[in-house]
Design an enzyme around this catalytic site. Structure first.
Site, PDB file in Angstrom:
ATOM      1  N   TYR A  51      -0.200  16.648  -3.332  1.00 42.53           N
ATOM      2  CA  TYR A  51       0.440  15.824  -4.371  1.00 42.53           C
ATOM      3  C   TYR A  51      -0.482  14.675  -4.789  1.00 42.53           C
ATOM      4  O   TYR A  51      -0.764  14.472  -5.978  1.00 42.53           O
ATOM      5  CB  TYR A  51       1.782  15.273  -3.877  1.00 42.53           C
ATOM      6  N   LYS A  59      -2.550  13.823  -8.482  1.00 45.76           N
ATOM      7  CA  LYS A  59      -2.484  12.559  -9.234  1.00 45.76           C
ATOM      8  C   LYS A  59      -3.880  11.973  -9.430  1.00 45.76           C
ATOM      9  O   LYS A  59      -4.206  11.424 -10.490  1.00 45.76           O
ATOM     10  CB  LYS A  59      -1.565  11.561  -8.517  1.00 45.76           C
ATOM     11  N   SER A  75       0.033   7.261  -8.560  1.00 46.86           N
ATOM     12  CA  SER A  75       0.742   6.991  -7.312  1.00 46.86           C
ATOM     13  C   SER A  75      -0.162   6.289  -6.316  1.00 46.86           C
ATOM     14  O   SER A  75      -1.383   6.542  -6.282  1.00 46.86           O
ATOM     15  CB  SER A  75       1.195   8.335  -6.728  1.00 46.86           C
TER      16      SER A  75
END
Ligand code: UDP
Length: 342
Positions: A152, A156, A126
């Site tokens: 988050y 990643k 991402s």
């Protein structure tokens, strides 16, 4: 040989499964259906009889994944399965580390132990791994320092680090890996079969279209005092089918021993207000907006420099017009106001 797609019933995963089936491949899709849609799998099975196997299960169960790899003689994995809400990751970080980090470790271990070798692994990363890029880093290249600002984004980035370590182990031999860093994905497939159906929905494009449809009273604009031309945040919106095309192209570029990383975004930014204006044009409907405070962690401007992916993979986005992108999402939403339950 078949391709295993984890998270194959989710928004991006299901579009990837569809593309692989359209290309004539045999696909095994696995999804725990926490946020994915069994209906998407039924539709794809109907459209491509005999080439899609769907198995409900969780990637954090490594033995289960190993069983799938062996049973279906998988040589390629596309790993989409993950939790993907920034706000939720702040409230519940351990769930994110469990699914996104432990889940990836389980899938990699299964690949390592599989009877017939898995040689290609494509990972959904991402642009949130870049965090808040300094203004001189915009547009964002792949060598921009990665400093995520949310749990988050950190899951990643840890995933990318794990993949680098895994690729460098002495036993890696034929292994190759590609990490694709997605910008803001939107739209739906051109045949009208699949679309974006999240619960809860927090992404700007579907939220704006739900407001156009009367499913919500208004759209909140999160911050109008950013240092941007109209005061709202600027993002790079990429059509889901173009994103999926990057996955297929990268598969073709993968050779034993390669570790690739590409940003996937069209290379131009649109503000929140521009998205809302485009949605008004496309839908012909009134969309009420309420200006709100900034959302924590939102960088003012993020858009991609697509030079590497276009040079090395020949990838260019098919959909660059904002109106076309919004129209693609709108068509599916009009036909499916309640998502797959419609
Ligand atoms: N946004 C907004 N209102 C919404 C949802 C999003 O103003 O209801 C803004 C958000 O602050 C960001 C942009 O729209 O600047 C895109 O947000 P989204 O959540 O779709 O994706 P993100 O960029 O966070 O991955």
């Amino acid at each position: 040989m078949s391709i295993l797609v984890t998270g194959g019933a989710g928004y991006i995963g299901s579009h990837a499964v569809q593309r692989l089936l359209r290309d004539g491949r045999t696909v095994v899709s696995v999804d725990n259906l926490f946020r994915g849609h069994a209906r998407a799998m039924e539709l794809l099975k109907g459209a491509h009889p005999g080439r899609l196997t769907f198995v409900r299960g969780d990637v954090t169960d490594g033995a289960f994944v190993r069983g799938l790899l062996d049973e279906h003689r998988v040589d390629t994995v596309m790993h989409f399965a993950a939790l993907a809400y920034v706000g939720e990751s702040v409230d519940n970080p351990l769930e994110y580390y469990h699914h996104n980090v432990t889940g990836l470790a389980g899938v990699l271990r299964a690949c390592e132990q599989a009877r017939s070798p898995v040689t290609r692994f494509v990972f959904s990363s991402s642009c949130s791994t870049y965090g808040q890029p300094a203004p001189e880093r915009i547009p964002v290249r792949e060598d921009c320092p990665q400093a995520p600002v949310s749990p988050y984004g950190r899951t990643k980035l840890i995933g990318e680090m794990m993949l680098r370590d895994f690729a460098e182990r002495p036993a890696a031999r034929d292994w190759s890996c590609a990490m694709l860093r997605y910008f803001n994905v939107c739209g739906s497939d051109r045949s009208g079969l699949l679309g974006e159906d999240h619960t809860p929905e927090t992404h700007l494009v579907p939220v704006v279209l739900q407001a156009a449809l009367g499913l919500r009273p208004h759209v909140g604009i999160f911050g109008t005092d950013y240092p941007t031309p109209d005061g709202t945040c600027v993002r790079d919106y990429v059509h889901v089918e173009d994103l999926v095309d990057a996955h297929v192209r990268v598969l073709d570029a993968m050779r034993p021993g390669t570790l690739l990383a590409y940003n996937v975004g069209i290379g131009r930014g649109y503000s929140v207000r521009e998205i809302i204006d485009a949605a008004r044009r496309v839908t012909g409907r009134d969309i009420r907006v309420v200006e709100q405070a900034r959302r924590a962690g939102d960088p003012p401007v993020v858009f991609n420099d697509p030079a590497r992916i276009s040079r090395e993979l020949g990838w260019t986005p098919g959909v660059t017009s904002l109106d076309e992108m919004i129209a693609s999402a709108w068509r599916w939403m009009l036909a499916h106001p309640k998502g797959y339950a419609s």
